[in-house]
Design an enzyme around this catalytic site. Sequence first.
Site, PDB file in Angstrom:
ATOM      1  N   SER A 151       0.831  -1.199   0.000  1.00 12.94           N
ATOM      2  CA  SER A 151       0.000   0.000   0.000  1.00 12.94           C
ATOM      3  C   SER A 151       0.871   1.258   0.000  1.00 12.94           C
ATOM      4  O   SER A 151       1.775   1.390   0.821  1.00 12.94           O
ATOM      5  CB  SER A 151      -0.904  -0.008   1.232  1.00 12.94           C
ATOM      6  N   ASN A 199      -1.532   5.341   3.146  1.00 12.32           N
ATOM      7  CA  ASN A 199      -1.645   6.020   1.859  1.00 12.32           C
ATOM      8  C   ASN A 199      -2.869   6.934   1.889  1.00 12.32           C
ATOM      9  O   ASN A 199      -3.968   6.495   2.205  1.00 12.32           O
ATOM     10  CB  ASN A 199      -1.787   4.953   0.748  1.00 12.32           C
TER      11      ASN A 199
HETATM   12  P1  ATP Z   1      -2.759   1.281  -2.342  1.00 13.18           P
HETATM   13  O1  ATP Z   1      -2.446  -0.180  -2.359  1.00 13.18           O
HETATM   14  O2  ATP Z   1      -2.938   1.800  -0.961  1.00 13.18           O
HETATM   15  O3  ATP Z   1      -3.847   1.672  -3.247  1.00 13.18           O
HETATM   16  P2  ATP Z   1      -0.872   2.281  -4.317  1.00 13.18           P
HETATM   17  O4  ATP Z   1       0.266   1.335  -4.524  1.00 13.18           O
HETATM   18  O5  ATP Z   1      -1.945   2.273  -5.316  1.00 13.18           O
HETATM   19  O6  ATP Z   1      -1.412   2.049  -2.835  1.00 13.18           O
HETATM   20  P3  ATP Z   1      -0.633   5.039  -5.048  1.00 13.18           P
HETATM   21  O7  ATP Z   1      -1.943   5.522  -4.593  1.00 13.18           O
HETATM   22  O8  ATP Z   1      -0.435   4.793  -6.492  1.00 13.18           O
HETATM   23  O9  ATP Z   1      -0.236   3.757  -4.194  1.00 13.18           O
HETATM   24  O10 ATP Z   1       0.516   6.052  -4.590  1.00 13.18           O
HETATM   25  C1  ATP Z   1       0.485   6.688  -3.327  1.00 13.18           C
HETATM   26  C2  ATP Z   1       0.899   8.135  -3.450  1.00 13.18           C
HETATM   27  O11 ATP Z   1       2.280   8.216  -3.808  1.00 13.18           O
HETATM   28  C3  ATP Z   1       0.187   8.917  -4.543  1.00 13.18           C
HETATM   29  O12 ATP Z   1      -1.006   9.473  -4.081  1.00 13.18           O
HETATM   30  C4  ATP Z   1       1.196   9.980  -4.896  1.00 13.18           C
HETATM   31  O13 ATP Z   1       1.145  11.026  -3.962  1.00 13.18           O
HETATM   32  C5  ATP Z   1       2.528   9.277  -4.698  1.00 13.18           C
HETATM   33  N1  ATP Z   1       3.052   8.730  -5.968  1.00 13.18           N
HETATM   34  C6  ATP Z   1       2.991   7.458  -6.404  1.00 13.18           C
HETATM   35  N2  ATP Z   1       3.586   7.309  -7.594  1.00 13.18           N
HETATM   36  C7  ATP Z   1       4.047   8.530  -7.939  1.00 13.18           C
HETATM   37  C8  ATP Z   1       4.756   9.049  -9.078  1.00 13.18           C
HETATM   38  N3  ATP Z   1       5.114   8.271 -10.088  1.00 13.18           N
HETATM   39  N4  ATP Z   1       5.071  10.367  -9.080  1.00 13.18           N
HETATM   40  C9  ATP Z   1       4.716  11.157  -8.045  1.00 13.18           C
HETATM   41  N5  ATP Z   1       4.059  10.731  -6.948  1.00 13.18           N
HETATM   42  C10 ATP Z   1       3.712   9.431  -6.891  1.00 13.18           C
HETATM   43 MG    MG Z   2      -3.932   2.064  -5.213  1.00 15.58          MG
END
Ligand code: ATP
Ligand code: MG
Length: 766
Positions: A151, A199
Amino acid sequence: MDEIVWARDSSEGFILSRITEILDDGAEVIPLESKYQKRTLPFSDIFRANVEKDRDYDDNCEMMFLNEASLLNNIRTRYYKNKIYTYVANILIAVNPYSEIPSLYSPEMIRNYKGKSLGQLPPHVFAIADKAYRDMQVLKQSQSIIVSGESGAGKTESTKHLLKFLCHNWGEESGLLEQKILDANPVLEAFGNAKTTRNNNSSRFGKFIEVHFDKSFKVCGGHISHYLLEKSRVCSPDGDERNYHIFYMLMAGAPEKLRQKLGLTKPDDFNYLKSACTRYFTKPSSEKKLSPSQKSEDHTKQGPLKDILLDDVEDFNDLDQALSRLGLTDAERLQIYATVAAVLHLGNVAFEDNPDDSRGGCRMIPSKERSLITASTLLDIDPSELKQALVSRVMQSSRGGMKGTVIMVPLKVYEANNARDALAKAIYSNLFDYIVNKINRSIPFQASSYYIGVLDIAGFEFFTVNSFEQFCINYCNEKLQQFFNERILKYEQELYKKEGLGVPEITYVDNQGCIDLIEAKTNGIFTLLDEESKLPKPSYTHFTGEVHKAWPSEYRIGLPRSSKLKAHRSIRDDEGFLIRHFAGAVCYQTKYFIEKNNDALHASLESIIQESKNKLIETLFSTSMAQKGKLTFVSVGSKFKTQLGELMEKLKSNGTNFIRCIKPNNKMVDHQFDGSLSLMQLKCSGMISVLELMEYGYPSRTSFADLHSMYKEYLPKELKQLNPKTFCEAMLHSLKLQEKDFKFGITKVFFRPGKFAEFDRIMKSD
Ligand code: ATP
Ligand code: MG
């Protein structure tokens, strides 16, 4: 004795050190930096180091020594240079930068990556999207891109970039369809994402988004499958966490008139939204541009890239427009918002012991009448019938042989609370299904020839308390890991065999045993759980006992007291079990397994809601009625098992691309790399096993055709005209590379670790 090595360190992962003494089973090492202590380590904690300081590699396989330490170091070095992407052969590792890297995803970048082979440009999520697209064209096969990570690692952001690339409008047409596919995301995030401690925009469901292409490889439609929406959040977000974004968006962002109509005031007025962090109005997406001042806000409190109250107005408008572009009429959208509001009002209905009831039943607290009426009005059901169905249930009596007599059983306070919450959860999750359905209907794909599917689903989870949700998600990760092993490790070894490269076999842990434990038909945990629900008096302790009984000699399952964690050892034997997953042992507490596995409403409640005159509510509950007609109760677990089975079938028949997302720190801040945290994730994602395999194999490989097109400009004219294979043979033999460093296969040249990079340097410097 002067060799520089990587020595394991519990917080950094690895630190550069000098070997001072070799012992029988290890060595004594002194770290180069004096702040670290001298240590004695087993050989398994010491790795050879590529010593060129600060040098980094686009592809880890270019390195001379492939091991977990050099991988971690390469990723860390690149991360601090804002190079968040790195390859390990064809697998992309993406480290979350927690800040926007200028122009990394600009339209120009999209154009740059279009049509380029992997490796021609620096590693990028667009390069993977383009590879999938080209593989689809060339191999005439649908493709999957599996995005994984824990996450906050960046799966959803990566997914958005992949979709943006795939839906980029290359043609002259208006790109309406592409826009619709992209519109799905803000809608899904509004209803399925929430702020958690890990997150600020956490997806609380899994998804597989297919972008379909016609025979000329133009986008012709899409389809979204979704998995395991976290329903418990609707009624009880944890202390520091929030409910789904939509509730706050509606409350703060909807026009005044609409809010009045729906009886929405402020989050603190609603039980389902009362929690420590309601004062933060996080935005559901980080897509928007930020001013530099916003970026330097205190990240630990509010998370990066977000949190201003005003955004909710804009977010609500964006959502409303996206829904509208997806074809939902004004009336349909209003009905959706009314349903969301109804869930909140329903949550305010509360109960107390009824002093007039000798059987210990309860009654609604009189002051909650208002909430009951508002909820009923929004749902278009009769308030007194709803009240009745919440405080009692109808049962068929069989006393005295008089089968069929209907009796009213009063519910206790906690039972009434459960009934209310079950209804709220059912409404919300059916609404989520409905919205996904609506999106799917607006992007039909009749003309489809192939598709590219992007999987964004939660990674392996391990908390202090692990319940049914973690059990399901870890089961899913076992299946995905098995698939990864088959595709990468097995495939690699088979390829070496086929090409006769004579590489020793690497053993990897086959996790089929763990999967059987969970999904086996007769004694798998899912089956035992379903069986328990069918008993007259199901109990989680009995269920837990059955699980232990069913697998007496399986080492993958154990009693809670065999856990390494103290918190788990105090769980009673009949209240939990420990499973040794590929990524580590997890102790599950079984207390709510039975309830969480059953999302059916009790009959009286179900029939009341089905009688709603509201068109949307009627639709939401009509499918469950159809299921009922068949008299087959489908549990949450078995539904997920089936869905996952279907997904695996798709993945197996497609070409595959993997993206492993890494979360560099737990504080959600930029420019901070926690070595041991990142190393743990690399391990869990199977990347370390891949490296072990590569270390003995030929990790860099290029097809003759690619090599030909990449280097022809460096060579004299007469060579250029040769066919690709002869060209490559001529080229490699004319250089002074040693025979053992590369091998010719049938379609490709294979290089030993680091040798392709060396070859590239020689070519370009000659
Ligand atoms: P979850 O399993 O909780 O859904 P996730 O792996 O989908 O987590 P994301 O929501 O994609 O995580 O990323 C968390 C946060 O990290 C985003 O809201 C953003 O602020 C930052 N982030 C992620 N990837 C990038 C990127 N490539 N550039 C800039 N910020 C990023
Ligand atoms: Mg996600």
